[in-house]
Write a protein that holds these residues in place. Structure first.
Motif, short mmCIF file in Angstrom:
data_model
loop_
_atom_site.label_atom_id
_atom_site.label_comp_id
_atom_site.label_asym_id
_atom_site.label_seq_id
_atom_site.Cartn_x
_atom_site.Cartn_y
_atom_site.Cartn_z
N ARG A 189 0.83 -1.21 0.00
CA ARG A 189 0.00 0.00 0.00
C ARG A 189 0.86 1.24 0.00
NH1 ARG A 189 -5.79 -1.54 1.76
NH2 ARG A 189 -6.02 0.69 1.46
N ASP A 190 0.32 2.28 -0.63
CA ASP A 190 1.05 3.53 -0.81
C ASP A 190 0.97 4.37 0.46
OD1 ASP A 190 2.03 5.96 -1.52
OD2 ASP A 190 0.38 6.46 -2.89
N SER A 191 2.06 4.35 1.24
CA SER A 191 2.03 5.05 2.53
C SER A 191 2.20 6.56 2.39
CB SER A 191 3.09 4.48 3.46
OG SER A 191 4.37 4.72 2.93
N LYS A 192 2.34 7.02 1.14
CA LYS A 192 2.46 8.47 0.92
C LYS A 192 1.10 9.11 0.62
CE LYS A 192 7.08 8.86 0.92
NZ LYS A 192 7.76 9.65 1.97
N THR A 193 0.06 8.28 0.52
CA THR A 193 -1.29 8.80 0.30
C THR A 193 -2.12 8.47 1.53
OG1 THR A 193 -1.06 8.42 -2.06
CG2 THR A 193 -3.30 8.75 -1.23
N ILE A 194 -2.55 9.50 2.25
CA ILE A 194 -3.27 9.27 3.50
C ILE A 194 -4.72 9.74 3.38
CG2 ILE A 194 -3.39 9.81 5.97
CD1 ILE A 194 -0.40 10.22 5.98
N CYS A 195 -5.63 8.82 3.66
CA CYS A 195 -7.05 9.15 3.65
C CYS A 195 -7.50 9.41 5.08
CB CYS A 195 -7.82 7.99 3.03
SG CYS A 195 -9.58 8.28 2.97
N VAL A 196 -7.97 10.63 5.35
CA VAL A 196 -8.34 11.02 6.72
C VAL A 196 -9.84 10.78 6.93
CG1 VAL A 196 -8.40 12.93 8.36
CG2 VAL A 196 -6.55 12.79 6.68
N VAL A 197 -10.17 9.94 7.90
CA VAL A 197 -11.59 9.64 8.17
C VAL A 197 -11.92 9.93 9.63
CG1 VAL A 197 -11.80 7.87 6.37
CG2 VAL A 197 -11.08 7.22 8.68
N GLU A 198 -13.23 10.02 9.90
CA GLU A 198 -13.65 10.32 11.27
C GLU A 198 -13.60 9.10 12.18
OE1 GLU A 198 -17.43 12.33 11.50
OE2 GLU A 198 -16.93 13.69 9.87
N GLU A 199 -14.14 7.98 11.67
CA GLU A 199 -14.34 6.83 12.54
C GLU A 199 -13.74 5.54 11.98
OE1 GLU A 199 -15.44 7.15 15.46
OE2 GLU A 199 -16.49 9.07 15.43
N VAL A 200 -13.59 4.57 12.86
CA VAL A 200 -13.06 3.26 12.51
C VAL A 200 -13.90 2.59 11.42
CG1 VAL A 200 -12.76 0.94 13.45
CG2 VAL A 200 -12.04 2.92 14.78
N LEU A 201 -15.24 2.75 11.52
CA LEU A 201 -16.11 2.07 10.55
C LEU A 201 -16.00 2.70 9.16
CD1 LEU A 201 -19.31 1.26 12.61
CD2 LEU A 201 -17.52 -0.29 11.84
N ASP A 202 -15.52 3.95 9.08
CA ASP A 202 -15.31 4.58 7.78
C ASP A 202 -14.21 3.84 7.02
OD1 ASP A 202 -17.19 6.40 8.61
OD2 ASP A 202 -15.72 7.89 9.24
N VAL A 203 -13.21 3.35 7.77
CA VAL A 203 -12.14 2.56 7.15
C VAL A 203 -12.71 1.28 6.55
CG1 VAL A 203 -9.99 1.30 7.55
CG2 VAL A 203 -10.37 3.48 8.72
N VAL A 204 -13.58 0.62 7.34
CA VAL A 204 -14.21 -0.62 6.87
C VAL A 204 -14.99 -0.35 5.58
CG1 VAL A 204 -15.85 -2.45 7.45
CG2 VAL A 204 -14.38 -1.50 9.22
N ALA A 205 -15.76 0.76 5.57
CA ALA A 205 -16.58 1.10 4.41
C ALA A 205 -15.71 1.37 3.18
CB ALA A 205 -17.46 2.30 4.72
N LEU A 206 -14.60 2.13 3.38
CA LEU A 206 -13.73 2.46 2.24
C LEU A 206 -12.98 1.22 1.74
CD1 LEU A 206 -12.47 5.93 3.44
CD2 LEU A 206 -13.56 5.49 1.25
N GLU A 207 -12.59 0.34 2.66
CA GLU A 207 -11.89 -0.88 2.25
C GLU A 207 -12.78 -1.75 1.38
OE1 GLU A 207 -8.41 -2.24 2.91
OE2 GLU A 207 -8.60 -0.09 2.63
N LYS A 208 -14.08 -1.70 1.64
CA LYS A 208 -15.02 -2.51 0.85
C LYS A 208 -15.05 -2.10 -0.60
CE LYS A 208 -18.41 -4.35 4.07
NZ LYS A 208 -19.49 -3.84 4.91
N THR A 209 -14.76 -0.83 -0.90
CA THR A 209 -14.77 -0.37 -2.29
C THR A 209 -13.60 -0.97 -3.08
OG1 THR A 209 -13.32 1.53 -1.95
CG2 THR A 209 -15.66 1.87 -1.52
N ARG A 210 -12.55 -1.38 -2.41
CA ARG A 210 -11.31 -1.89 -3.03
C ARG A 210 -10.66 -0.86 -3.96
NH1 ARG A 210 -11.87 -8.13 -3.77
NH2 ARG A 210 -13.71 -8.54 -2.53
N ASP A 211 -11.06 0.40 -3.85
CA ASP A 211 -10.59 1.41 -4.79
C ASP A 211 -9.53 2.31 -4.20
OD1 ASP A 211 -11.65 1.00 -7.25
OD2 ASP A 211 -13.57 1.99 -6.79
N PHE A 212 -9.20 2.09 -2.94
CA PHE A 212 -8.21 2.95 -2.31
C PHE A 212 -7.00 2.10 -1.91
CE2 PHE A 212 -6.50 5.05 1.57
CZ PHE A 212 -6.00 6.17 0.93
N HIS A 213 -5.82 2.52 -2.35
CA HIS A 213 -4.65 1.69 -2.10
C HIS A 213 -3.61 2.40 -1.23
CE1 HIS A 213 -6.55 -0.86 -4.99
NE2 HIS A 213 -6.58 0.13 -5.85
#
Lengths: 199, 199
Positions: B79-103
């Motif tokens: 995973r690209d550690s130079k691109t950081i996606c800032v989210v509010e909550e833990v479940l937002d990570v789960v939701a974004l991971e489900k898209t498989r579109d963020f690396h």
């Protein structure tokens, strides 16, 4: 997809999803909500779940769930044990007790007749009811649900009691209080007219 | 009114009613449902609750919840550690991971700015984010909720990063897929037009 949630949380989500009316999204929310609670509260909740069945028995008179051999209602000498209200489930007793309008005792069938689900008279506490009635009863109030299964169950019990000398009544079906005549379904409305009383 | 339910059931109903979205009636239903389950299942559920926090720590990089010092996403070298996606909550990570579109990787703030609730920058993991950015980052994707609090939080972070040499982006706001233009609110529609892209 990588499941980023720790195992203990996934396990709780799995258990919560099994509960009726709680989908995977609600289960996730509940698990994360609990995670943010103090450890003491989580422990209290978990212990309440584990201890759920501790000391629970069926009342030997009415088949309600109880802590002693006889439930608080049957044990209460102020209640009229000659008037028995027949209900499908334990929670129906709770609902009726809230009205404070019934001073007799109960009989919990633990379900309603439903041949399609394999529930016949032997799966319910119907024989136990007949046994009780033989001991001498003034009135049997059939308070099963006004659904297909509930009506069938009420009918079955009524037939079984036709040679017994006691009044058999059925709870009134009609418009719910606060309801709107215009939006009531035909069967309810028809029942409300047939069951009309003096004003 | 006499509460006819045994103490252990009343205790569980009380605990269940404290959960968000579960009222007293649902709590009753759930408790009686559980009572009808095999003892093994009840024990599994209770133990899952009690063990919820076991071995759970915060990832020392992104503040997501994790079982090890570093969460599975941060530990993944693909995973690209130079691109950081800032989210509010833990479940937002789960939701974004489900898209498989963020690396890239994540940064969990654990809330959004909300002065009325007493949540300022110090209550969130914002300083930790600035610290991470100073280590060298290509892009910060602000994926806080498109709500008042989420927008305020995004704005606050953007301002804090204005002297830092990295791209700061915000997730697109517009019509949800499957949505209906006619029923969209004005702010969403206005955003959808302003944010239009080449077709």
């Amino acid at each position: 997809m990588k499941n980023t949630l720790p195992k203990s949380i996934r396990k709780l989500i799995e258990e919560l999803s099994k509960l009726p009316g709680i989908g995977p999204k609600s289960a996730q929310r509940l698990a994360i909500y609990l995670l943010h609670q103090p450890s003491g509260r989580i422990k209290d909740f978990g212990e309440a779940v584990i201890g759920l069945k501790d000391g629970i028995v069926f009342c030997e008179k009415c088949w309600n769930i109880a802590e002693d051999k006889v439930c608080p209602v049957c044990a209460d000498e102020g209640r009229d044990s000659k008037t028995i209200c027949v209900v499908e489930e334990v929670l129906d007793v709770v609902a009726l007790e809230k009205t404070r309008d019934f001073h007799g005792v109960y009989h919990v069938l633990h379900g309603a007749l439903s041949p399609i689900d394999g529930v016949g008279p032997d799966q319910l506490k119907i024989e136990a009811l007949f046994e009780r009635v033989r001991g001498g009863v003034d009135e049997i109030i059939l308070a099963t649900n006004p659904s297909l299964e509930g009506e069938a169950t009420a009918l079955y019990i009524q037939k079984g009691l036709k040679d017994v000398d006691c009044r058999v009544t059925r709870i009134a079906r009609g418009l719910p209080v606060g309801g709107d005549l215009e939006y009531a379904d035909e069967v309810t409305l028809s029942r409300a007219i047939k069951g009309r009383g003096e004003f």
